[in-house]
Design a protein around this motif. Structure first.
Motif, PDB file in Angstrom:
ATOM      1  N   GLY A  80       0.700  -1.260   0.283  1.00  0.00           N
ATOM      2  CA  GLY A  80       0.021  -0.163  -0.013  1.00  0.00           C
ATOM      3  C   GLY A  80       0.713   1.051  -0.078  1.00  0.00           C
ATOM      4  N   ALA A  81       0.578   2.201   0.717  1.00  0.00           N
ATOM      5  CA  ALA A  81       1.417   3.452   0.814  1.00  0.00           C
ATOM      6  C   ALA A  81       2.269   3.288   1.620  1.00  0.00           C
ATOM      7  CB  ALA A  81       0.433   4.538   1.413  1.00  0.00           C
TER       8      ALA A  81
ATOM      9  N   PHE B 181      -0.695   6.861  -7.211  1.00  0.00           N
ATOM     10  CA  PHE B 181      -0.597   7.857  -6.160  1.00  0.00           C
ATOM     11  C   PHE B 181       0.499   7.128  -5.137  1.00  0.00           C
ATOM     12  CE2 PHE B 181      -4.964   8.097  -7.144  1.00  0.00           C
ATOM     13  CZ  PHE B 181      -5.239   9.598  -6.941  1.00  0.00           C
ATOM     14  N   ASN B 182       0.811   6.006  -5.365  1.00  0.00           N
ATOM     15  CA  ASN B 182       2.082   5.270  -4.773  1.00  0.00           C
ATOM     16  C   ASN B 182       3.211   5.809  -5.666  1.00  0.00           C
ATOM     17  OD1 ASN B 182       2.877   3.872  -2.581  1.00  0.00           O
ATOM     18  ND2 ASN B 182       2.427   1.811  -3.292  1.00  0.00           N
ATOM     19  N   PHE B 183       3.170   5.832  -6.581  1.00  0.00           N
ATOM     20  CA  PHE B 183       4.147   6.255  -7.781  1.00  0.00           C
ATOM     21  C   PHE B 183       4.675   7.777  -7.149  1.00  0.00           C
ATOM     22  CE2 PHE B 183       5.410   9.268 -11.190  1.00  0.00           C
ATOM     23  CZ  PHE B 183       6.665   8.841 -11.353  1.00  0.00           C
ATOM     24  N   VAL B 184       3.554   8.470  -7.000  1.00  0.00           N
ATOM     25  CA  VAL B 184       3.986   9.876  -6.490  1.00  0.00           C
ATOM     26  C   VAL B 184       4.815   9.935  -5.166  1.00  0.00           C
ATOM     27  CG1 VAL B 184       3.111  12.132  -5.807  1.00  0.00           C
ATOM     28  CG2 VAL B 184       2.274  10.965  -7.853  1.00  0.00           C
ATOM     29  N   TYR B 185       4.232   9.150  -4.319  1.00  0.00           N
ATOM     30  CA  TYR B 185       4.609   9.044  -2.750  1.00  0.00           C
ATOM     31  C   TYR B 185       6.058   8.385  -2.956  1.00  0.00           C
ATOM     32  CZ  TYR B 185       4.762   7.660   2.123  1.00  0.00           C
ATOM     33  OH  TYR B 185       5.013   7.874   3.428  1.00  0.00           O
ATOM     34  N   ALA B 186       6.421   7.571  -3.726  1.00  0.00           N
ATOM     35  CA  ALA B 186       7.825   6.766  -3.783  1.00  0.00           C
ATOM     36  C   ALA B 186       8.762   7.828  -4.413  1.00  0.00           C
ATOM     37  CB  ALA B 186       7.396   5.479  -4.811  1.00  0.00           C
ATOM     38  N   SER B 187       8.200   8.504  -5.343  1.00  0.00           N
ATOM     39  CA  SER B 187       9.205   9.446  -6.161  1.00  0.00           C
ATOM     40  C   SER B 187       9.703  10.574  -5.424  1.00  0.00           C
ATOM     41  CB  SER B 187       8.554   9.758  -7.380  1.00  0.00           C
ATOM     42  OG  SER B 187       7.430  10.599  -7.364  1.00  0.00           O
ATOM     43  N   HIS B 188       8.949  10.957  -4.321  1.00  0.00           N
ATOM     44  CA  HIS B 188       9.156  12.151  -3.516  1.00  0.00           C
ATOM     45  C   HIS B 188       9.370  11.843  -2.058  1.00  0.00           C
ATOM     46  CE1 HIS B 188       7.675  14.243  -7.015  1.00  0.00           C
ATOM     47  NE2 HIS B 188       8.466  15.348  -6.800  1.00  0.00           N
ATOM     48  N   ASN B 189       9.025  10.551  -1.569  1.00  0.00           N
ATOM     49  CA  ASN B 189       8.585  10.171  -0.237  1.00  0.00           C
ATOM     50  C   ASN B 189       8.346  11.312   0.743  1.00  0.00           C
ATOM     51  OD1 ASN B 189       9.474   8.041   1.452  1.00  0.00           O
ATOM     52  ND2 ASN B 189      11.330   8.915   2.142  1.00  0.00           N
ATOM     53  N   ILE B 190       7.284  11.912   0.220  1.00  0.00           N
ATOM     54  CA  ILE B 190       6.247  12.792   0.943  1.00  0.00           C
ATOM     55  C   ILE B 190       4.668  12.399   0.488  1.00  0.00           C
ATOM     56  CG2 ILE B 190       5.460  15.306   1.024  1.00  0.00           C
ATOM     57  CD1 ILE B 190       8.376  16.192   0.291  1.00  0.00           C
ATOM     58  N   TRP B 191       3.876  12.634   1.618  1.00  0.00           N
ATOM     59  CA  TRP B 191       2.637  12.101   1.395  1.00  0.00           C
ATOM     60  C   TRP B 191       1.954  13.464   1.083  1.00  0.00           C
ATOM     61  CZ3 TRP B 191      -0.092   8.143  -0.191  1.00  0.00           C
ATOM     62  CH2 TRP B 191      -1.223   7.925  -0.210  1.00  0.00           C
TER      63      TRP B 191
ATOM     64  N   PHE C  61      -1.649  13.534   0.100  1.00  0.00           N
ATOM     65  CA  PHE C  61      -2.937  13.194  -0.056  1.00  0.00           C
ATOM     66  C   PHE C  61      -3.957  13.177   1.158  1.00  0.00           C
ATOM     67  CE2 PHE C  61      -0.462  11.045  -3.404  1.00  0.00           C
ATOM     68  CZ  PHE C  61      -0.342  11.871  -4.558  1.00  0.00           C
ATOM     69  N   GLY C  62      -3.483  13.472   2.170  1.00  0.00           N
ATOM     70  CA  GLY C  62      -4.357  13.568   3.227  1.00  0.00           C
ATOM     71  C   GLY C  62      -4.545  12.302   3.951  1.00  0.00           C
ATOM     72  N   ARG C  63      -5.106  12.387   5.214  1.00  0.00           N
ATOM     73  CA  ARG C  63      -5.221  11.228   6.377  1.00  0.00           C
ATOM     74  C   ARG C  63      -6.290  10.038   5.609  1.00  0.00           C
ATOM     75  NH1 ARG C  63      -4.038  10.719  11.558  1.00  0.00           N
ATOM     76  NH2 ARG C  63      -3.413  12.947  11.624  1.00  0.00           N
ATOM     77  N   ALA C  64      -7.394  10.509   4.949  1.00  0.00           N
ATOM     78  CA  ALA C  64      -8.439   9.585   4.807  1.00  0.00           C
ATOM     79  C   ALA C  64      -7.762   8.825   3.637  1.00  0.00           C
ATOM     80  CB  ALA C  64      -9.581  10.272   4.196  1.00  0.00           C
ATOM     81  N   PHE C  65      -7.201   9.510   2.678  1.00  0.00           N
ATOM     82  CA  PHE C  65      -6.357   8.570   1.391  1.00  0.00           C
ATOM     83  C   PHE C  65      -5.284   7.614   1.956  1.00  0.00           C
ATOM     84  CE2 PHE C  65      -4.920   8.011  -2.816  1.00  0.00           C
ATOM     85  CZ  PHE C  65      -6.262   7.299  -3.532  1.00  0.00           C
ATOM     86  N   CYS C  66      -4.689   8.165   2.677  1.00  0.00           N
ATOM     87  CA  CYS C  66      -3.678   7.246   3.649  1.00  0.00           C
ATOM     88  C   CYS C  66      -4.382   5.878   3.997  1.00  0.00           C
ATOM     89  CB  CYS C  66      -2.965   7.981   4.840  1.00  0.00           C
ATOM     90  SG  CYS C  66      -1.774   7.141   5.846  1.00  0.00           S
ATOM     91  N   TYR C  67      -5.522   6.139   4.737  1.00  0.00           N
ATOM     92  CA  TYR C  67      -6.063   4.856   5.113  1.00  0.00           C
ATOM     93  C   TYR C  67      -6.525   3.898   3.794  1.00  0.00           C
ATOM     94  CZ  TYR C  67      -6.777   6.970   9.762  1.00  0.00           C
ATOM     95  OH  TYR C  67      -6.589   7.568  11.007  1.00  0.00           O
TER      96      TYR C  67
ATOM     97  N   ALA D  93       8.632  16.537   6.656  1.00  0.00           N
ATOM     98  CA  ALA D  93       8.275  15.959   5.493  1.00  0.00           C
ATOM     99  C   ALA D  93       6.907  14.998   6.106  1.00  0.00           C
ATOM    100  CB  ALA D  93       9.104  14.987   4.725  1.00  0.00           C
ATOM    101  N   THR D  94       5.785  14.833   5.301  1.00  0.00           N
ATOM    102  CA  THR D  94       4.560  14.129   5.721  1.00  0.00           C
ATOM    103  C   THR D  94       4.979  13.086   5.032  1.00  0.00           C
ATOM    104  OG1 THR D  94       3.189  16.161   5.532  1.00  0.00           O
ATOM    105  CG2 THR D  94       1.934  14.070   5.377  1.00  0.00           C
ATOM    106  N   LYS D  95       4.492  11.843   5.889  1.00  0.00           N
ATOM    107  CA  LYS D  95       4.749  10.524   5.902  1.00  0.00           C
ATOM    108  C   LYS D  95       3.236   9.992   6.068  1.00  0.00           C
ATOM    109  CE  LYS D  95       9.200  10.985   5.143  1.00  0.00           C
ATOM    110  NZ  LYS D  95       9.919  11.003   4.173  1.00  0.00           N
ATOM    111  N   CYS D  96       2.988   8.973   5.186  1.00  0.00           N
ATOM    112  CA  CYS D  96       1.738   7.961   5.416  1.00  0.00           C
ATOM    113  C   CYS D  96       2.501   6.485   5.826  1.00  0.00           C
ATOM    114  CB  CYS D  96       0.802   8.078   4.223  1.00  0.00           C
ATOM    115  SG  CYS D  96      -0.345   6.320   4.321  1.00  0.00           S
TER     116      CYS D  96
END
Length: 377
Positions: A2-3, A89-99, A101-107, A178-181
């Motif tokens: 997942g994230a 969405f996981n590509f964007v997260y992996a490419s920057h290592n910053i989340w 998309f907010g808490r709900a989408f993290c779940y 940096a924000t992390k999920c």
């Protein structure tokens, strides 16, 4: 899964990252990011288009609405959602290592990938079970339409139950600005809990169903390839029916093998990371993860291609779906292939053929009143 935080900045100087610029120590050069973005965009476009077309071919044509094909719809829906809601969405997260998309989408990102993988592979398992009953035990009752819907609903409910713990422990954290999920397991034996959960997930959504399908298709293969058609039917419907069954089994085996190959390195990555957590501290692991994640996500785009290449009805459906494209030329038989209902005489002849097969030791499935018919591939 997942994230997931692909790399960690704990041992890297905080001067390398800045929350105001959105740049971390693991941000890539623009050219490299553009190449990865192109690769992921192509994957998503092919997967979404192909799986949406497969769903349309089956649901829009009465002749394609069979037990097996309903499971193929379930598989295609899971792959379509995986490509739409997880890959980009996981590509964007992996490419920057910053989340971003907010808490709900993290779940959601820590819930849905496991759900989709579970639905995909157990839809394949259900297809294998349906073919096993139809070919090895043809006189046993087949799944009804209601039974098929119940099995599909059960698959989704079990998938949600398996993914719930990871979703429940998901949270948003700040790591040096940096924000992390992340998934934060209970502190007592947290690492053991993580390892146990990952191993349980891998066994249930990878190892166990693959073993079941290996055994099932081995029995089916032995049954089909040892079967002999009576001499007086060597050039008739009997031989065509047997060849169609063999070809469909080959198609589904290829689908299963493709899934297994695509996901094996990704699962191995998580197992290795559970035992060797220091691998996440290396910057190169970002490129490794992006490659493994792309390979895993690419499993969502291969099935429609396999159906189109190996199944004449799906090939007709694709030609009809893309007839507006200048390089696609439907033939007059395509629409008949998907919509034509056999005449009464043809049905009688087919029943007679099946009865002859049974008398000769064949195991072709027969439809019974009130039950969904098997696929005519």
């Amino acid at each position: 899964m997942g994230a997931h935080v692909i790399v960690t900045d704990a041992n890297i100087s905080s001067s390398l990252e800045s929350n105001t610029t959105g740049v971390t120590a693991f941000s890539m050069p623009s050219w490299q990011l553009a190449l990865w973005a192109t690769a992921y965009l192509a994957l998503v476009l092919v997967a979404v288009t192909g799986n949406a077309t497969v769903i349309w071919i089956i649901l829009a044509h009465q002749r394609m609405r069979t037990v097996t094909n309903y499971f193929i719809v379930n598989l295609a829906l899971a792959d379509l959602c995986m490509a739409t809601f997880n890959a980009p969405f996981n590509f964007v997260y992996a490419s920057h290592n910053i989340w971003y998309f907010g808490r709900a989408f993290c779940y959601f990102q820590n819930l849905f990938p496991i759900v989709a993988m579970f639905v995909s592979i157990y839809s394949m398992t259900a297809i294998a079970a349906d073919r096993y009953v139809a070919i090895v035990h043809p006189f046993q009752p087949r799944l009804s339409a209601l039974g098929t819907r119940a099995v599909i609903a059960g698959i989704w409910l079990l998938a949600l139950a398996l993914a719930f713990p990871q979703c429940f422990y998901s949270t948003i954290t700040m790591d040096r600005g940096a924000t992390k999920c992340v998934v934060v397991w209970p502190e007592d034996n947290g690492r053991k809990t993580l390892l146990l959960y990952h191993l349980t997930v891998i066994v249930l959504i990878y190892v166990l169903p693959l073993v079941v399908m290996l055994l099932t298709y081995s029995v089916i293969g032995l049954k089909l390839w040892r079967r002999e058609v009576p001499k007086h039917q060597m050039h008739g419907a009997g031989l065509r029916h047997l060849r169609a069954k063999r070809k469909f089994v080959k198609t589904m085996v290829l689908v299963v093998v493709t899934f297994a190959i695509c996901w094996l390195p990704y699962h191995f990555y998580f197992i290795l990371g559970s035992f060797q957590e220091d691998i996440y501290y290396h910057k190169f692991i970002q490129q490794v993860y992006l490659a493994l994640f792309w390979l895993a996500m690419s499993s969502t785009m291969y099935n429609p291609i396999i159906y189109c290449c190996l199944n004449h009805r799906f090939r007709s459906g694709f030609r009809l779906a893309f007839r507006c494209c200048p390089w696609v030329t439907p033939i007059k038989e395509d629409k008949l292939e998907l919509t034509h209902t056999p005449s009464l005489s043809m049905r009688a002849n087919r029943c007679h053929t099946k009865e002859t097969f049974f008398m000769a030791g064949d195991t072709a499935p027969s439809a019974t009143n009130g039950q969904a018919r098997g696929p005519q591939h």
